[in-house]
Motif scaffolding. Structure first.
Motif, PDB file in Angstrom:
ATOM      1  N   ASP A 266     -34.646 -53.103   0.049  1.00 57.11           N
ATOM      2  CA  ASP A 266     -34.311 -51.860  -0.650  1.00 57.11           C
ATOM      3  C   ASP A 266     -34.801 -51.900  -2.094  1.00 57.11           C
ATOM      4  O   ASP A 266     -35.315 -50.914  -2.613  1.00 57.11           O
TER       5      ASP A 266
ATOM      6  N   THR B 137     -30.366 -54.543  -0.461  1.00 51.23           N
ATOM      7  CA  THR B 137     -31.090 -55.721   0.006  1.00 51.23           C
ATOM      8  C   THR B 137     -32.383 -55.885  -0.782  1.00 51.23           C
ATOM      9  O   THR B 137     -32.811 -54.959  -1.498  1.00 51.23           O
ATOM     10  N   GLY B 138     -33.023 -57.029  -0.625  1.00 52.97           N
ATOM     11  CA  GLY B 138     -34.321 -57.243  -1.247  1.00 52.97           C
ATOM     12  C   GLY B 138     -35.323 -56.178  -0.817  1.00 52.97           C
ATOM     13  O   GLY B 138     -36.113 -55.698  -1.639  1.00 52.97           O
TER      14      GLY B 138
ATOM     15  N   GLU C  67     -34.048 -61.724  -5.492  1.00 51.31           N
ATOM     16  CA  GLU C  67     -32.876 -62.459  -5.970  1.00 51.31           C
ATOM     17  C   GLU C  67     -33.225 -63.327  -7.173  1.00 51.31           C
ATOM     18  O   GLU C  67     -32.479 -63.372  -8.162  1.00 51.31           O
TER      19      GLU C  67
ATOM     20  N   PRO D  96     -39.617 -58.583  -1.450  1.00 49.71           N
ATOM     21  CA  PRO D  96     -38.189 -58.719  -1.144  1.00 49.71           C
ATOM     22  C   PRO D  96     -37.697 -60.150  -1.310  1.00 49.71           C
ATOM     23  O   PRO D  96     -36.567 -60.378  -1.753  1.00 49.71           O
ATOM     24  N   GLU D  97     -38.536 -61.112  -0.972  1.00 46.91           N
ATOM     25  CA  GLU D  97     -38.146 -62.521  -1.038  1.00 46.91           C
ATOM     26  C   GLU D  97     -37.922 -62.997  -2.475  1.00 46.91           C
ATOM     27  O   GLU D  97     -37.173 -63.940  -2.709  1.00 46.91           O
TER      28      GLU D  97
END
Length: 169
Positions: free
Chosen positions: A41, A38-39, A101, A97-98
């Protein structure tokens, strides 16, 4: 973790194909180390006191690709996205995290352009790196990038193992 992100380089081929194969293998290894995370992580710093994270490595290698292929080899005006005078380690220190991607999408686009730029030059072609006088060959550039990825993939191995225990070659 699966290895769907990378293909073994050929064992018999001309020099250009071998160099590109090893570079692609190491790029794929980096992506393999990120798979399934995930972001949150991807931004975790698991080897204190280092500020390294897996997405930080992606951002760092994005900047390295841009510097060598886009700016040095092709002479493009490709300013740093993550490094600034105020934040010289922004590639590692300013991760969220955002944004993870988008950082991966940017990396893919940068690599695609790097390959297109390199393909325009023979291995013997030379270029002058910004702020340096010494010529470098495209062959040297490939070897340097393979070394750069190999070193940072060792870091990625440690980061990923600390995250969730995943290991691999």
């Amino acid at each position: 973790m699966t290895t769907e992100f990378r293909t073994d380089p050929p064992t018999v081929a001309d020099e250009r194909v071998l160099l590109q194969g090893f570079l692609d293998y190491h790029r794929g290894t980096l992506l393999w180390k990120l798979s399934g995370l995930t972001g949150a992580d991807l931004v975790r710093r698991t080897v204190e006191p280092s500020s390294m994270s897996l997405i930080g490595l992606v951002r760092h290698l994005s900047e390295v690709e841009k510097y060598w292929f886009h700016r040095a080899l092709a002479g493009h005006d490709s300013p740093e996205k993550y490094w600034t005078d105020e934040h010289p380690d922004g590639d590692f220190d300013l991760v969220t995290p955002e944004q993870a991607e988008q950082d991966l999408e940017d990396y893919h686009a940068i690599v695609k352009l790097s390959d297109a730029l390199a393909a325009q030059h023979s291995l013997d072609a030379t270029f002058i790196r910004p702020r340096y006088d010494e010529p470098y060959s495209v062959r040297w550039l490939y070897l340097h990038m393979i070394e750069e990825y190999a070193r940072h993939n060792g870091h990625a191995d440690l980061l990923r193992e600390r995250l969730d225990g995943s290991t691999g070659e």
